[in-house]
Design an enzyme around this catalytic site. Structure first.
Site, PDB file in Angstrom:
ATOM      1  N   ARG A  54       0.616  -1.199  -0.117  1.00 11.69           N
ATOM      2  CA  ARG A  54       0.138   0.025   0.063  1.00 11.69           C
ATOM      3  C   ARG A  54       0.815   1.310   0.101  1.00 11.69           C
ATOM      4  O   ARG A  54       1.140   1.948  -0.986  1.00 11.69           O
ATOM      5  CB  ARG A  54      -0.906   0.026   1.470  1.00 11.69           C
ATOM      6  CG  ARG A  54      -2.223   0.934   1.147  1.00 11.69           C
ATOM      7  CD  ARG A  54      -1.796   2.538   1.085  1.00 11.69           C
ATOM      8  NE  ARG A  54      -1.218   2.837   2.654  1.00 11.69           N
ATOM      9  CZ  ARG A  54      -0.710   3.778   2.953  1.00 11.69           C
ATOM     10  NH1 ARG A  54      -0.923   4.820   2.041  1.00 11.69           N
ATOM     11  NH2 ARG A  54      -0.219   4.018   4.140  1.00 11.69           N
ATOM     12  N   ASP A  55       1.489   1.316   1.002  1.00 14.22           N
ATOM     13  CA  ASP A  55       2.241   2.895   1.306  1.00 14.22           C
ATOM     14  C   ASP A  55       3.374   2.917   0.261  1.00 14.22           C
ATOM     15  O   ASP A  55       3.713   3.775  -0.532  1.00 14.22           O
ATOM     16  CB  ASP A  55       2.732   2.844   2.509  1.00 14.22           C
ATOM     17  CG  ASP A  55       3.514   4.214   3.138  1.00 14.22           C
ATOM     18  OD1 ASP A  55       3.366   5.211   2.416  1.00 14.22           O
ATOM     19  OD2 ASP A  55       4.195   4.245   4.112  1.00 14.22           O
ATOM     20  N   HIS A  75       6.650   4.136  12.973  1.00 18.51           N
ATOM     21  CA  HIS A  75       7.062   4.306  11.267  1.00 18.51           C
ATOM     22  C   HIS A  75       7.971   5.076  10.990  1.00 18.51           C
ATOM     23  O   HIS A  75       7.903   6.318  11.001  1.00 18.51           O
ATOM     24  CB  HIS A  75       5.645   4.606  10.713  1.00 18.51           C
ATOM     25  CG  HIS A  75       5.452   4.799   9.163  1.00 18.51           C
ATOM     26  ND1 HIS A  75       4.526   3.837   8.704  1.00 18.51           N
ATOM     27  CD2 HIS A  75       6.152   5.543   8.351  1.00 18.51           C
ATOM     28  CE1 HIS A  75       4.676   4.049   7.061  1.00 18.51           C
ATOM     29  NE2 HIS A  75       5.604   4.842   7.086  1.00 18.51           N
ATOM     30  N   CYS A 104       9.924   9.332  -0.153  1.00 15.57           N
ATOM     31  CA  CYS A 104       9.509  10.428   0.345  1.00 15.57           C
ATOM     32  C   CYS A 104       9.473  11.659  -0.525  1.00 15.57           C
ATOM     33  O   CYS A 104      10.604  11.866  -1.242  1.00 15.57           O
ATOM     34  CB  CYS A 104      10.548  10.695   1.550  1.00 15.57           C
ATOM     35  SG  CYS A 104      10.191  12.234   2.315  1.00 15.57           S
ATOM     36  N   ASN A 120      10.760   4.630   2.800  1.00 13.91           N
ATOM     37  CA  ASN A 120      10.335   3.814   4.127  1.00 13.91           C
ATOM     38  C   ASN A 120      11.577   2.841   4.381  1.00 13.91           C
ATOM     39  O   ASN A 120      12.378   2.175   3.523  1.00 13.91           O
ATOM     40  CB  ASN A 120       9.293   2.817   3.739  1.00 13.91           C
ATOM     41  CG  ASN A 120       7.804   3.502   3.923  1.00 13.91           C
ATOM     42  OD1 ASN A 120       7.312   4.243   4.836  1.00 13.91           O
ATOM     43  ND2 ASN A 120       7.037   3.572   2.332  1.00 13.91           N
TER      44      ASN A 120
END
Lengths: 304, 304
Positions: free
Chosen positions: A15-16, A207, A240, A249
């Site tokens: 997802r992310d 996170h 990012c 991440n």
């Protein structure tokens, strides 16, 4: 030095990680990726997102992903940004929801065109409703350390928002250093504060982004503050947006490697995890940069 | 969490970093690089090495480097592998020597064709002699955590060798995770042990490689064990020969960034440091991968 003996990894790659990927990954390849991740021992995962297909075409196959990837042994989370997302969730078989809000008002405003306060007012009844219906609810607090517009975020604001979510009955908080600027000392302080003030039944995940190379240091620091849940992304998927060229991440395989080396059980096997990363690599536009992935290419591997 | 308020950085880029670089860097460019590094506030540095020019052509300009780079405000260290090296050192104006020995016997054997014990017997009289003559002596212990041939190295062996060096009167120990495999918990344990047993007047530096992305976590951990000296390499120069493709020494700029962000003074300014990295980048064969260097390319920089 006392550290948790067991850590839960919440895999956010599908997802992310993929959400910001311009190149569309076919649904059947995502499904294979997700199944490979699960085969490595991952038990909690952000599967997909019920966002508008117009805004995020990459997530337009959300229903299909859910249909093929739900299983009893994994907590499969789906991001729901608003009421529309929740109604799609209710039409699916998935029982785990993730909501997002920026602690920084400016960030929230620029991100979804709402103040943090307005977001909370919109989300509160949705969360309460899902909780009444037996859903698992995760609340993700972005910009919990730094905002690209406002700078340092006050930790009391993070605590206040966390307490608000706790009062709404959420099961888990994911507290994010969205721009990868928090240092290990700040991480220790914020998570110590949260652990001290929030109900012990509330799950708290950290996170981190590896933009400045501090993600593993921050995981090590958060462990010392008693945090035993970490969001990570296979292959370090996910950029990012504020630092193009830098990694996003923290990579699941780098985190798992360090944790396993410290004798902290994650339940995840590195080799099948790297197979999942290898599988998705050709589908993403930027070369994957995780250390374990690069090392696996040299044949020198993990050295134990 | 109590951390040192001030940290000393020992810059190893010009020696440890460039030594494995196949492409010869002209002496005058090395000199410019070294001066730029000093201009950023670096006060301790491995300048060069008196190794055989036949074996390491990159260091054949050692005398020239020393002639142009000695100054009173920096501790300029020169690596001396043996008696030949020491005699070259004595003919120079440099008063600071660095010796190397592998804690792992197999590593030492493969590296310089001598057992660790034979190395110590050769070095002991050289060290004593230099100390009698007022030299600053640094002893570098490689493979202090893991050996690529023997695996995990016993921390009691590291302590015993450290005590031997202390008895010889060395001023500083540099304790290295040569293959970048140590985890933060092992780092905390070994450095706590050394701090506890070694004389408090003995300087102890930690030397980490970022092969598996754990270098900043290990610095953060060593800080907690009371270590306030770190070997780092501008641009992350220096490869780990056992893991081609992976980065080598932890980058000075990434370490300085993290330390500065934690409010720990290093005396080093990031911007001129990045200028030094930018300057040397075209002379090295592999692209420099430090996070601060990559971020500086995006124009998004340090964000504070």
């Amino acid at each position: 030095m006392e550290l948790p003996q067991r850590v839960s990894i919440i895999e956010v790659g599908p997802r992310d990680g993929l959400q910001n990927e311009k190149q569309l990954v076919p649904a059947q390849e995502k499904i294979k990726f997700i199944k490979k991740l699960k085969a490595s021992g991952i038990q909690e995962m952000e599967l997909t997102s019920f966002v508008s297909p117009k805004w995020v075409p990459q997530m337009s196959d959300a229903e299909q992903i859910i249909e093929h990837c739900l299983d009893d042994s994994t907590r499969n989370l789906v991001l729901v940004p608003n009421e529309k997302g929740v109604s799609r969730l209710l039409s699916s078989a998935c029982k785990n929801a993730a909501f997002f809000v920026g602690v920084s008002n400016t960030f929230n405003q620029k991100n979804i065109n709402k103040s943090t306060r307005d977001s909370m007012e919109e989300l509160a009844p949705l969360i309460k409703d899902l909780k009444r219906n037996g859903f698992f609810v995760r609340a993700c607090l972005s910009t919990a350390f730094y905002c690209p517009y406002e700078g340092k975020v006050d930790e009391q604001e993070v605590l206040a928002l966390s307490e608000e979510f706790a009062a709404l009955g959420v099961d888990e908080l994911s507290v994010a250093d969205t721009i990868g600027l928090a240092n290990p000392q700040e991480v220790f302080e914020l998570f110590s504060l949260l652990k001290h003030h929030l109900p012990s039944t509330l799950l708290i995940a950290a996170h981190f982004h590896d933009t400045r190379g501090m993600a593993l240091a921050n995981i090590f620091s958060a462990l010392q503050a008693g945090i035993d849940r970490f969001d990570t992304s296979a292959g370090g998927l996910g950029g990012c947006p504020f630092a193009p060229g830098a990694t996003g991440n923290v990579a699941t395989e780098d985190a798992v490697f360090m944790l396993n080396r410290m004798g902290i059980s994650t339940g995840i096997q590195l080799e099948p995890l790297l197979e999942a990363v290898e599988f998705i690599a050709p589908f993403v536009s930027r070369g994957l940069q995780s250390r374990q992935f690069l090392l696996s290419k040299t044949g020198k591997g993990a050295l134990g």
